[in-house]
Design a protein around this motif. Structure first.
Motif, PDB file in Angstrom:
ATOM      1  N   LEU A  73      67.649  22.333  -0.865  1.00 27.17           N
ATOM      2  CA  LEU A  73      68.789  23.219  -0.595  1.00 27.17           C
ATOM      3  C   LEU A  73      70.118  22.525  -0.858  1.00 27.17           C
ATOM      4  CD1 LEU A  73      70.108  25.705   1.026  1.00 27.17           C
ATOM      5  CD2 LEU A  73      69.809  24.256   3.036  1.00 27.17           C
ATOM      6  N   ARG A  74      71.086  23.309  -1.329  1.00 24.03           N
ATOM      7  CA  ARG A  74      72.479  22.898  -1.381  1.00 24.03           C
ATOM      8  C   ARG A  74      73.314  23.993  -0.743  1.00 24.03           C
ATOM      9  NH1 ARG A  74      70.030  19.172  -2.642  1.00 24.03           N
ATOM     10  NH2 ARG A  74      70.382  17.663  -4.306  1.00 24.03           N
ATOM     11  N   LYS A  75      74.247  23.586   0.141  1.00 22.45           N
ATOM     12  CA  LYS A  75      75.181  24.507   0.780  1.00 22.45           C
ATOM     13  C   LYS A  75      76.599  24.127   0.358  1.00 22.45           C
ATOM     14  CE  LYS A  75      72.528  25.542   4.952  1.00 22.45           C
ATOM     15  NZ  LYS A  75      72.450  26.989   4.923  1.00 22.45           N
ATOM     16  N   SER A  76      77.472  25.099   0.331  1.00 19.66           N
ATOM     17  CA  SER A  76      78.856  24.873  -0.044  1.00 19.66           C
ATOM     18  C   SER A  76      79.766  25.700   0.863  1.00 19.66           C
ATOM     19  CB  SER A  76      79.053  25.294  -1.507  1.00 19.66           C
ATOM     20  OG  SER A  76      80.378  25.122  -1.914  1.00 19.66           O
ATOM     21  N   LEU A  77      80.767  25.059   1.441  1.00 16.39           N
ATOM     22  CA  LEU A  77      81.730  25.756   2.285  1.00 16.39           C
ATOM     23  C   LEU A  77      82.483  26.786   1.457  1.00 16.39           C
ATOM     24  CD1 LEU A  77      83.335  26.015   4.967  1.00 16.39           C
ATOM     25  CD2 LEU A  77      84.826  24.193   4.097  1.00 16.39           C
ATOM     26  N   TRP A  78      82.559  27.999   1.965  1.00 19.99           N
ATOM     27  CA  TRP A  78      83.279  29.063   1.285  1.00 19.99           C
ATOM     28  C   TRP A  78      84.597  29.345   1.996  1.00 19.99           C
ATOM     29  CZ3 TRP A  78      82.436  30.832  -3.399  1.00 19.99           C
ATOM     30  CH2 TRP A  78      83.041  32.017  -3.807  1.00 19.99           C
ATOM     31  N   ALA A  79      84.545  29.491   3.333  1.00 17.11           N
ATOM     32  CA  ALA A  79      85.742  29.787   4.126  1.00 17.11           C
ATOM     33  C   ALA A  79      85.445  29.461   5.591  1.00 17.11           C
ATOM     34  CB  ALA A  79      86.124  31.259   3.988  1.00 17.11           C
ATOM     35  N   PHE A  80      86.506  29.393   6.408  1.00 12.20           N
ATOM     36  CA  PHE A  80      86.310  29.114   7.833  1.00 12.20           C
ATOM     37  C   PHE A  80      87.483  29.654   8.631  1.00 12.20           C
ATOM     38  CE2 PHE A  80      88.930  25.700   6.349  1.00 12.20           C
ATOM     39  CZ  PHE A  80      89.785  25.424   7.407  1.00 12.20           C
ATOM     40  N   THR A  81      87.226  29.880   9.913  1.00  9.86           N
ATOM     41  CA  THR A  81      88.263  30.172  10.900  1.00  9.86           C
ATOM     42  C   THR A  81      88.000  29.239  12.077  1.00  9.86           C
ATOM     43  OG1 THR A  81      86.982  31.890  12.028  1.00  9.86           O
ATOM     44  CG2 THR A  81      88.414  32.610  10.202  1.00  9.86           C
ATOM     45  N   ASP A  82      88.614  29.518  13.214  1.00 11.17           N
ATOM     46  CA  ASP A  82      88.449  28.640  14.370  1.00 11.17           C
ATOM     47  C   ASP A  82      86.986  28.390  14.730  1.00 11.17           C
ATOM     48  OD1 ASP A  82      91.163  28.353  14.627  1.00 11.17           O
ATOM     49  OD2 ASP A  82      91.357  29.746  16.314  1.00 11.17           O
ATOM     50  N   ASP A  83      86.174  29.464  14.802  1.00 15.42           N
ATOM     51  CA  ASP A  83      84.789  29.304  15.252  1.00 15.42           C
ATOM     52  C   ASP A  83      83.767  29.936  14.302  1.00 15.42           C
ATOM     53  OD1 ASP A  83      85.291  31.984  15.739  1.00 15.42           O
ATOM     54  OD2 ASP A  83      84.466  31.960  17.771  1.00 15.42           O
ATOM     55  N   ARG A  84      84.184  30.208  13.074  1.00 18.95           N
ATOM     56  CA  ARG A  84      83.287  30.819  12.085  1.00 18.95           C
ATOM     57  C   ARG A  84      83.370  30.070  10.765  1.00 18.95           C
ATOM     58  NH1 ARG A  84      84.213  37.249  13.287  1.00 18.95           N
ATOM     59  NH2 ARG A  84      83.386  37.152  15.412  1.00 18.95           N
ATOM     60  N   ILE A  85      82.229  30.046  10.074  1.00 17.66           N
ATOM     61  CA  ILE A  85      82.149  29.407   8.766  1.00 17.66           C
ATOM     62  C   ILE A  85      81.356  30.329   7.842  1.00 17.66           C
ATOM     63  CG2 ILE A  85      81.230  27.432   7.464  1.00 17.66           C
ATOM     64  CD1 ILE A  85      81.649  25.696   9.942  1.00 17.66           C
ATOM     65  N   ALA A  86      81.840  30.489   6.619  1.00 18.33           N
ATOM     66  CA  ALA A  86      81.110  31.214   5.575  1.00 18.33           C
ATOM     67  C   ALA A  86      80.642  30.189   4.544  1.00 18.33           C
ATOM     68  CB  ALA A  86      82.014  32.253   4.914  1.00 18.33           C
ATOM     69  N   VAL A  87      79.393  30.334   4.130  1.00 17.36           N
ATOM     70  CA  VAL A  87      78.745  29.367   3.251  1.00 17.36           C
ATOM     71  C   VAL A  87      78.072  30.109   2.105  1.00 17.36           C
ATOM     72  CG1 VAL A  87      76.862  27.662   3.158  1.00 17.36           C
ATOM     73  CG2 VAL A  87      78.300  27.817   5.181  1.00 17.36           C
ATOM     74  N   ARG A  88      78.097  29.496   0.929  1.00 19.63           N
ATOM     75  CA  ARG A  88      77.232  29.964  -0.161  1.00 19.63           C
ATOM     76  C   ARG A  88      76.200  28.872  -0.368  1.00 19.63           C
ATOM     77  NH1 ARG A  88      78.315  28.679  -5.813  1.00 19.63           N
ATOM     78  NH2 ARG A  88      79.680  26.878  -5.869  1.00 19.63           N
ATOM     79  N   PHE A  89      75.034  29.249  -0.840  1.00 19.25           N
ATOM     80  CA  PHE A  89      73.980  28.249  -0.991  1.00 19.25           C
ATOM     81  C   PHE A  89      73.025  28.631  -2.108  1.00 19.25           C
ATOM     82  CE2 PHE A  89      72.469  31.297   2.134  1.00 19.25           C
ATOM     83  CZ  PHE A  89      71.177  31.584   1.679  1.00 19.25           C
ATOM     84  N   GLN A  90      72.269  27.625  -2.534  1.00 18.74           N
ATOM     85  CA  GLN A  90      71.146  27.802  -3.445  1.00 18.74           C
ATOM     86  C   GLN A  90      70.040  26.886  -2.967  1.00 18.74           C
ATOM     87  OE1 GLN A  90      72.086  27.093  -7.578  1.00 18.74           O
ATOM     88  NE2 GLN A  90      74.092  28.058  -7.361  1.00 18.74           N
ATOM     89  N   TYR A  91      68.824  27.364  -3.103  1.00 22.26           N
ATOM     90  CA  TYR A  91      67.696  26.465  -2.882  1.00 22.26           C
ATOM     91  C   TYR A  91      66.601  26.798  -3.873  1.00 22.26           C
ATOM     92  CZ  TYR A  91      65.809  30.187   0.254  1.00 22.26           C
ATOM     93  OH  TYR A  91      65.365  31.357   0.807  1.00 22.26           O
ATOM     94  N   GLU A  92      65.776  25.786  -4.155  1.00 23.68           N
ATOM     95  CA  GLU A  92      64.660  25.947  -5.069  1.00 23.68           C
ATOM     96  C   GLU A  92      63.377  25.585  -4.348  1.00 23.68           C
ATOM     97  OE1 GLU A  92      67.175  24.989  -9.135  1.00 23.68           O
ATOM     98  OE2 GLU A  92      65.738  23.492  -8.425  1.00 23.68           O
ATOM     99  N   TRP A  93      62.320  26.259  -4.730  1.00 30.37           N
ATOM    100  CA  TRP A  93      61.019  26.077  -4.101  1.00 30.37           C
ATOM    101  C   TRP A  93      59.962  26.671  -5.014  1.00 30.37           C
ATOM    102  CZ3 TRP A  93      58.515  30.716  -2.826  1.00 30.37           C
ATOM    103  CH2 TRP A  93      59.321  31.855  -2.884  1.00 30.37           C
ATOM    104  N   HIS A  94      58.710  26.336  -4.718  1.00 30.52           N
ATOM    105  CA  HIS A  94      57.619  26.986  -5.444  1.00 30.52           C
ATOM    106  C   HIS A  94      56.580  27.496  -4.462  1.00 30.52           C
ATOM    107  CE1 HIS A  94      54.541  23.786  -5.044  1.00 30.52           C
ATOM    108  NE2 HIS A  94      55.563  22.953  -5.107  1.00 30.52           N
ATOM    109  N   ASP A  95      55.855  28.509  -4.895  1.00 33.41           N
ATOM    110  CA  ASP A  95      54.791  29.062  -4.061  1.00 33.41           C
ATOM    111  C   ASP A  95      53.505  28.256  -4.282  1.00 33.41           C
ATOM    112  OD1 ASP A  95      53.585  30.002  -6.441  1.00 33.41           O
ATOM    113  OD2 ASP A  95      54.302  32.047  -6.150  1.00 33.41           O
ATOM    114  N   PRO A  96      52.462  28.540  -3.524  1.00 36.98           N
ATOM    115  CA  PRO A  96      51.217  27.778  -3.680  1.00 36.98           C
ATOM    116  C   PRO A  96      50.601  27.865  -5.077  1.00 36.98           C
ATOM    117  CG  PRO A  96      51.222  28.881  -1.559  1.00 36.98           C
ATOM    118  CD  PRO A  96      52.418  29.397  -2.335  1.00 36.98           C
ATOM    119  N   ALA A  97      50.917  28.926  -5.830  1.00 42.81           N
ATOM    120  CA  ALA A  97      50.397  29.063  -7.193  1.00 42.81           C
ATOM    121  C   ALA A  97      51.222  28.272  -8.211  1.00 42.81           C
ATOM    122  CB  ALA A  97      50.354  30.537  -7.591  1.00 42.81           C
TER     123      ALA A  97
END
Length: 150
Positions: A73-97
């Motif tokens: 996973l990678r997360k990236s800060l998008w925006a924030f206020t006093d007690d809130r944070i907005a994040v965008r992210f991407q992650y990669e994974w594979h299934d059992p197949a």
């Protein structure tokens, strides 16, 4: 109750620290460790699943990482206020197949005064990729650039 710094009110620097701490915890793929960042009664919406409380968070993440193998996973800060944070992210994974997927998303976080997340809302879309298209293979390297849009 134990504080989980950084605490609100957030600055650009402390919001970025909170995002990196979340990325590091999720990349551990340890549901118990991850759950400690949330309040006992934390409420989540993850795609079409609704989760309440640490026990449900642990169960949800355990099942997630049993089907989403080699999750990175990678997360990236998008925006924030006093007690809130907005994040965008991407992650990669594979299934059992062996089918690889890159998942793109946005999260909205709300924190209590102790720095624990009391609310998490995640919207996520999946794109099938080949193993050759992977770009995330392990923890973030020092100086690694922000995640590209696609």
């Amino acid at each position: 109750m134990t504080d989980r710094p950084p605490l609100p009110p957030f600055t650009a620097a402390t919001a970025a620290q909170k995002v990196q701490a979340a990325e590091d915890a999720w990349n551990s793929r340890d549901p118990g460790r991850v759950s400690l960042a949330y309040t006992e009664d934390s409420v989540w919406r993850n795609r079409d699943t609704f989760v309440t409380g640490r026990a449900e968070i642990v169960a949800f993440l355990t099942a997630k990482w049993e089907r989403e193998l080699d999750y990175v996973l990678r997360k990236s800060l998008w925006a924030f206020t006093d007690d809130r944070i907005a994040v965008r992210f991407q992650y990669e994974w594979h299934d059992p197949a062996g089918q690889w997927t890159r998942s793109y998303g946005n999260e909205l976080w709300e924190f209590d005064g102790h720095g624990l997340m009391r609310r998490r809302e995640a919207s996520i879309d999946d794109v099938l990729i080949t193993a050759a298209e992977r770009r995330l293979t392990g923890p973030r390297e020092p100086g690694e650039p922000d995640i590209p849009l696609r």
